[in-house]
Design a protein around this motif. Structure first.
Motif, mmCIF file in Angstrom:
data_model
loop_
_atom_site.group_PDB
_atom_site.id
_atom_site.type_symbol
_atom_site.label_atom_id
_atom_site.label_comp_id
_atom_site.label_asym_id
_atom_site.label_seq_id
_atom_site.Cartn_x
_atom_site.Cartn_y
_atom_site.Cartn_z
ATOM 1 N N THR A 17 0.856 -1.186 0.000
ATOM 2 C CA THR A 17 0.000 0.000 0.000
ATOM 3 C C THR A 17 0.894 1.239 0.000
ATOM 4 O O THR A 17 2.085 1.166 0.305
ATOM 5 N N ALA A 18 0.299 2.369 -0.347
ATOM 6 C CA ALA A 18 1.045 3.627 -0.406
ATOM 7 C C ALA A 18 0.403 4.637 0.540
ATOM 8 O O ALA A 18 -0.823 4.756 0.602
ATOM 9 N N ARG A 19 1.244 5.365 1.288
ATOM 10 C CA ARG A 19 0.767 6.456 2.139
ATOM 11 C C ARG A 19 0.805 7.737 1.307
ATOM 12 O O ARG A 19 1.881 8.281 1.026
ATOM 13 N N ILE A 20 -0.371 8.194 0.902
ATOM 14 C CA ILE A 20 -0.462 9.294 -0.052
ATOM 15 C C ILE A 20 -1.167 10.490 0.583
ATOM 16 O O ILE A 20 -2.222 10.358 1.211
ATOM 17 N N GLY A 21 -0.564 11.666 0.423
ATOM 18 C CA GLY A 21 -1.166 12.910 0.880
ATOM 19 C C GLY A 21 -1.942 13.554 -0.256
ATOM 20 O O GLY A 21 -1.467 13.617 -1.392
ATOM 21 N N GLY A 29 -14.534 23.481 3.877
ATOM 22 C CA GLY A 29 -13.521 23.688 2.842
ATOM 23 C C GLY A 29 -12.667 22.451 2.671
ATOM 24 O O GLY A 29 -13.036 21.358 3.111
ATOM 25 N N THR A 30 -11.506 22.608 2.031
ATOM 26 C CA THR A 30 -10.638 21.454 1.814
ATOM 27 C C THR A 30 -9.612 21.335 2.934
ATOM 28 O O THR A 30 -9.225 22.321 3.543
ATOM 29 N N ARG A 31 -9.192 20.122 3.193
ATOM 30 C CA ARG A 31 -8.137 19.863 4.163
ATOM 31 C C ARG A 31 -7.195 18.812 3.576
ATOM 32 O O ARG A 31 -7.588 18.028 2.706
ATOM 33 N N THR A 32 -5.959 18.805 4.047
ATOM 34 C CA THR A 32 -4.960 17.866 3.563
ATOM 35 C C THR A 32 -4.900 16.653 4.486
ATOM 36 O O THR A 32 -4.866 16.795 5.705
ATOM 37 N N VAL A 33 -4.896 15.466 3.890
ATOM 38 C CA VAL A 33 -4.814 14.225 4.661
ATOM 39 C C VAL A 33 -3.728 13.332 4.069
ATOM 40 O O VAL A 33 -3.296 13.519 2.935
ATOM 41 N N PHE A 44 -10.025 10.970 -7.010
ATOM 42 C CA PHE A 44 -11.243 11.750 -7.200
ATOM 43 C C PHE A 44 -12.316 11.303 -6.212
ATOM 44 O O PHE A 44 -12.973 12.123 -5.564
ATOM 45 N N LEU A 45 -12.468 9.992 -6.052
ATOM 46 C CA LEU A 45 -13.442 9.458 -5.103
ATOM 47 C C LEU A 45 -12.981 9.670 -3.667
ATOM 48 O O LEU A 45 -13.767 10.043 -2.793
ATOM 49 N N GLU A 46 -11.679 9.449 -3.415
ATOM 50 C CA GLU A 46 -11.140 9.590 -2.061
ATOM 51 C C GLU A 46 -11.234 11.029 -1.570
ATOM 52 O O GLU A 46 -11.340 11.286 -0.375
ATOM 53 N N SER A 47 -11.178 11.993 -2.496
ATOM 54 C CA SER A 47 -11.209 13.412 -2.132
ATOM 55 C C SER A 47 -12.628 13.955 -2.017
ATOM 56 O O SER A 47 -12.808 15.152 -1.844
ATOM 57 N N LYS A 48 -13.613 13.057 -2.120
ATOM 58 C CA LYS A 48 -15.035 13.443 -2.075
ATOM 59 C C LYS A 48 -15.419 14.297 -3.277
ATOM 60 O O LYS A 48 -16.244 15.206 -3.190
ATOM 61 N N GLY A 49 -14.763 13.993 -4.418
ATOM 62 C CA GLY A 49 -15.171 14.619 -5.668
ATOM 63 C C GLY A 49 -14.537 15.951 -5.996
ATOM 64 O O GLY A 49 -15.129 16.766 -6.721
ATOM 65 N N LEU A 50 -13.295 16.207 -5.526
ATOM 66 C CA LEU A 50 -12.608 17.457 -5.897
ATOM 67 C C LEU A 50 -12.239 17.422 -7.379
ATOM 68 O O LEU A 50 -11.639 16.459 -7.865
ATOM 69 N N ASP A 51 -12.580 18.502 -8.089
ATOM 70 C CA ASP A 51 -12.358 18.548 -9.536
ATOM 71 C C ASP A 51 -10.900 18.367 -9.924
ATOM 72 O O ASP A 51 -10.596 17.853 -11.003
ATOM 73 N N GLU A 52 -9.970 18.818 -9.058
ATOM 74 C CA GLU A 52 -8.551 18.743 -9.402
ATOM 75 C C GLU A 52 -8.061 17.306 -9.580
ATOM 76 O O GLU A 52 -7.014 17.077 -10.182
ATOM 77 N N TYR A 53 -8.793 16.347 -9.040
ATOM 78 C CA TYR A 53 -8.391 14.940 -9.160
ATOM 79 C C TYR A 53 -9.247 14.176 -10.180
ATOM 80 O O TYR A 53 -9.212 12.943 -10.227
ATOM 81 N N ALA A 54 -10.000 14.914 -10.987
ATOM 82 C CA ALA A 54 -10.899 14.248 -11.942
ATOM 83 C C ALA A 54 -10.152 13.696 -13.148
ATOM 84 O O ALA A 54 -10.697 12.884 -13.899
ATOM 85 N N ASP A 55 -8.910 14.109 -13.338
ATOM 86 C CA ASP A 55 -8.162 13.726 -14.535
ATOM 87 C C ASP A 55 -7.376 12.427 -14.319
ATOM 88 O O ASP A 55 -6.151 12.412 -14.279
ATOM 89 N N ARG A 56 -8.061 11.339 -14.121
ATOM 90 C CA ARG A 56 -7.480 9.976 -14.081
ATOM 91 C C ARG A 56 -6.407 9.807 -13.004
ATOM 92 O O ARG A 56 -5.363 9.216 -13.253
#
Length: 322
Positions: A17-21, A29-33, A44-56
């Motif tokens: 597994t990978a520990r990813i921030g 608002g947004t928070r970093t995890v 995209f799913l893990e971020s609760k749908g943030l548009d910045e992660y929509a690109d694959r």
């Protein structure tokens, strides 16, 4: 699109597994995890749908051999690397500084009983990142990297002092002030009618140095015995160049590159500052290969260089890394 790979976790009977921030959408608002993720997880799913992660931003590979993660959009990160904006680049530098301090203290704890002084060397991209002059700084001489260093050092030492049971080493740590344990020297551009200011160039005239920095120059460039003494508090050194002026100290165990590498030649120069047999308090060379180990806290471009250099050495000598 902030993504930070903290590290890879390997297991005996299941996939790594990978520990990813990354950032997560919330009510305020947004928070970093930082979260453990597996192959095929989607940011995209893990971020609760943030548009910045929509690109694959879907994980396609987690490789424990080189501590990397690959995403469907082609992004590949190695442990400690960050992809994102300038603020995240600053975070990457802080991580590099933090890991250098951690590694330094770990090595120091091992080698202190043997009477071997441990030094760490930071290469920076501009002088102002370490030290500010002419009233540019509200808190004196500290630039961005010096502030980061002191914050991280104090935090790590405070934590270490709660865990370490070695009283002699703790006394040694207690006797070193955070402001006095790091130092750097840089060249000065002395212009007629103007105050001396720091520039990125070769030292040509020691008389042009300010008094404080003349002391640093003497300590780093000339008085090697004092620098290698456990009584001297300076253990962390900051430099802009690969020290072409001839500085050659044997006890650098960590090299941290807070700078983008411009050529193979300068990369080799920087690595070379840590390829010296260390000496103990009696000035005796130590030839134990388990002691003479260099750690490089590298950015992406330097890691690429190190990989190539190691392959060259393997091909030429038969020595295997890793």
């Amino acid at each position: 699109s902030y993504v930070y790979l903290e590290g890879i976790d390997l297991y005996k009977n299941k996939a790594p597994t990978a520990r990813i921030g990354f950032e997560v959408k919330g009510a305020a608002g947004t928070r970093t995890v930082v979260k453990k993720l597996s192959r095929e997880d989607d940011l995209f799913l893990e971020s609760k749908g943030l548009d910045e992660y929509a690109d694959r931003y879907i994980i396609t590979g987690i490789d424990g051999r080189d501590n990397s993660v690959t995403f469907l959009n082609g992004l590949k990160l190695y442990a400690g690397q960050i992809s994102g904006n300038e603020q995240m680049t600053a975070l990457q530098r802080r991580v590099q500084i933090r890991e250098t301090i951690r590694t330094h203290l770990r090595r120091e704890r091992e080698l202190y009983p043997k009477g071997i002084k441990v030094l760490s060397l930071f290469f920076i991209d501009e002088v102002a990142k370490y030290r500010l002059y002419d009233g540019d700084s509200d808190d004196g001489r500290n630039g961005e990297y010096a502030k980061m260093f002191e914050e991280e050092y104090q935090s790590i030492v405070d934590s270490l002092q709660r865990e370490v049971g070695d009283e002699d080493y703790l006394k040694y740590l207690d006797g070193i002030d955070v402001h006095r344990t790091h130092q750097g020297y840089f060249s000065i551009d002395k212009k007629k009618g103007k105050k001396a200011r720091f520039v990125e160039s070769k030292i040509t005239d020691k008389k042009a140095l300010t008094s404080d920095d003349a002391d640093a120059y003497d300590l780093i460039m000339r008085d090697k015995e004092r620098l290698l003494s456990l009584d001297e508090p300076v253990r962390f050194l900051f430099s802009h160049s690969a020290l072409r002026e001839g500085w050659d100290n044997p006890n650098v165990f960590q090299v941290c590159t807070l700078i983008e590498q411009k050529s193979v030649f300068t990369c080799r120069q920087k690595v070379g500052r840590g390829l010296r047999l260390c000496v103990n308090q009696d000035g005796e060379r130590i030839e134990d290969k388990n002691i003479n180990v260099l750690h490089v806290m590298a950015n992406e471009s330097f890691a690429e260089f190190a990989s190539t250099l190691q392959k060259e050495i393997e091909d030429e000598t038969g020595v295997k890394f890793g």
